[in-house]
Design a protein around this motif. Structure first.
Motif, short mmCIF file in Angstrom:
data_model
loop_
_atom_site.label_atom_id
_atom_site.label_comp_id
_atom_site.label_asym_id
_atom_site.label_seq_id
_atom_site.Cartn_x
_atom_site.Cartn_y
_atom_site.Cartn_z
N ASP A 2 0.82 -1.20 0.00
CA ASP A 2 0.00 0.00 0.00
C ASP A 2 0.86 1.26 0.00
O ASP A 2 0.55 2.24 -0.69
N ALA A 56 -7.44 0.03 -8.03
CA ALA A 56 -8.86 0.15 -7.67
C ALA A 56 -9.74 0.03 -8.90
O ALA A 56 -9.46 0.63 -9.94
N SER A 182 -15.54 6.11 -2.06
CA SER A 182 -14.13 6.17 -2.45
C SER A 182 -13.18 6.22 -1.26
O SER A 182 -11.98 6.02 -1.41
N THR A 184 -12.60 4.27 1.23
CA THR A 184 -11.86 3.06 1.61
C THR A 184 -10.64 2.85 0.72
O THR A 184 -9.68 2.19 1.13
N VAL A 185 -10.67 3.42 -0.49
CA VAL A 185 -9.53 3.34 -1.40
C VAL A 185 -8.59 4.53 -1.21
O VAL A 185 -7.37 4.38 -1.16
N TRP A 186 -9.18 5.72 -1.09
CA TRP A 186 -8.41 6.96 -0.99
C TRP A 186 -8.84 7.70 0.27
O TRP A 186 -9.61 8.65 0.22
N MET A 192 -3.26 4.76 0.59
CA MET A 192 -4.32 4.32 -0.31
C MET A 192 -4.35 2.79 -0.34
O MET A 192 -3.36 2.13 -0.01
N HIS A 193 -5.50 2.23 -0.74
CA HIS A 193 -5.67 0.78 -0.69
C HIS A 193 -6.31 0.26 -1.98
O HIS A 193 -7.16 0.93 -2.57
N LYS A 194 -5.90 -0.92 -2.36
CA LYS A 194 -6.53 -1.59 -3.48
C LYS A 194 -7.97 -1.93 -3.12
O LYS A 194 -8.26 -2.29 -1.98
N GLY A 195 -8.90 -1.80 -4.06
CA GLY A 195 -10.29 -2.08 -3.75
C GLY A 195 -11.21 -1.64 -4.87
O GLY A 195 -10.83 -1.71 -6.05
N GLU A 196 -12.38 -1.17 -4.51
CA GLU A 196 -13.39 -0.78 -5.50
C GLU A 196 -13.99 0.57 -5.11
O GLU A 196 -14.37 0.79 -3.97
N ILE A 197 -14.09 1.45 -6.10
CA ILE A 197 -14.78 2.72 -5.94
C ILE A 197 -16.13 2.59 -6.65
O ILE A 197 -16.17 2.24 -7.83
#
Length: 227
Positions: A2, A56, A182, A184-186, A192-197
């Motif tokens: 991360d 993301a 957003s 949880t990602v930014w 910042m974290h890998k995931g879904e916006i």
């Protein structure tokens, strides 16, 4: 990982952003449409880096209504501040006055057609915001506001700022609630974290409702969409 992704993103995005901001006045010399295209390209750069560097995914849910509208958005990160202007076709966005005072950027933002408001929300400031919003409406543009007033962490639901109801009344347009999950990602702070916006559009709320009703419905909608 991360931390590596975050610093790679920051170096590339903020480096490119400096270039885009410095070039904005040049685009502005060719008119509002050129400046809107410039802003869209900046938003595309950001989304590309979020997808490729941070990892993301971006997903859109709900139908985007047609016509001139007032969009009320949930605000968790810088992502939606740029991306929604691209998705929504260059609406006039309500922006806090502190940003309008930034050299170069402030001039370009106002040339783009942003609506500037003081966060103190005194009577004079609100009247100025209404006048700018009505000018935007007269040109056929939709308007975008983040009615909670600032970025909020996921799960939090602060009350709407007082200026939203006045803007709704002055524009006399249907409101479309928008939530962009957003944070949880930014996040506002940290890595910042890998995931879904996820961008979610709610059903339009009609114009002309009493203040308490429109505030309650918009507040409930943007937070339900963000769940």
């Amino acid at each position: 990982m991360d931390a590596v992704r975050t610093w790679m993103f920051r170096i590339l995005f903020y480096g490119l952003s400096i270039v885009m901001v410095m070039l904005a006045p040049v685009a502005g010399l060719f008119g509002t449409r050129a400046l809107q295209a410039h802003a869209n390209f900046w938003a595309w750069q950001m989304q590309f880096l979020v997808r490729t560097i941070v990892g993301a995914r971006v997903r859109i849910e709900g139908a985007l209504p047609e016509g001139q509208l007032l969009f009320a958005g949930k605000h968790e990160s810088y992502f939606e501040a740029l991306e929604l202007t691209r998705i929504l076709g260059a609406p006039a966005t309500v922006m806090k006055r502190e940003l309008a005072r930034i050299p170069v950027w402030g001039w370009a933002a106002q040339r783009y057609g942003t609506i500037v408001v003081d966060r103190e929300a005194n009577a004079a400031a609100l009247r100025g915001m209404m006048r700018e919003a009505q000018r935007a409406r007269a040109t056929g543009r939709s308007v975008l506001i983040f009615p909670e007033g600032t970025r909020v962490p996921p799960g939090e639901a602060p009350p709407l700022r007082s200026g939203f109801a006045g803007l709704y009344r002055a524009l006399d347009l249907p409101v479309v609630p928008v939530a962009v999950r957003s944070g949880t990602v930014w996040p506002r702070k940290g890595m910042m974290h890998k995931g879904e916006i996820v961008v979610r559009f709610g059903a339009p709320i009609p114009a002309g409702l009493p203040r308490r009703e429109i505030e309650a419905r918009v507040h409930a909608a943007i937070n339900a969409l963000n769940g």
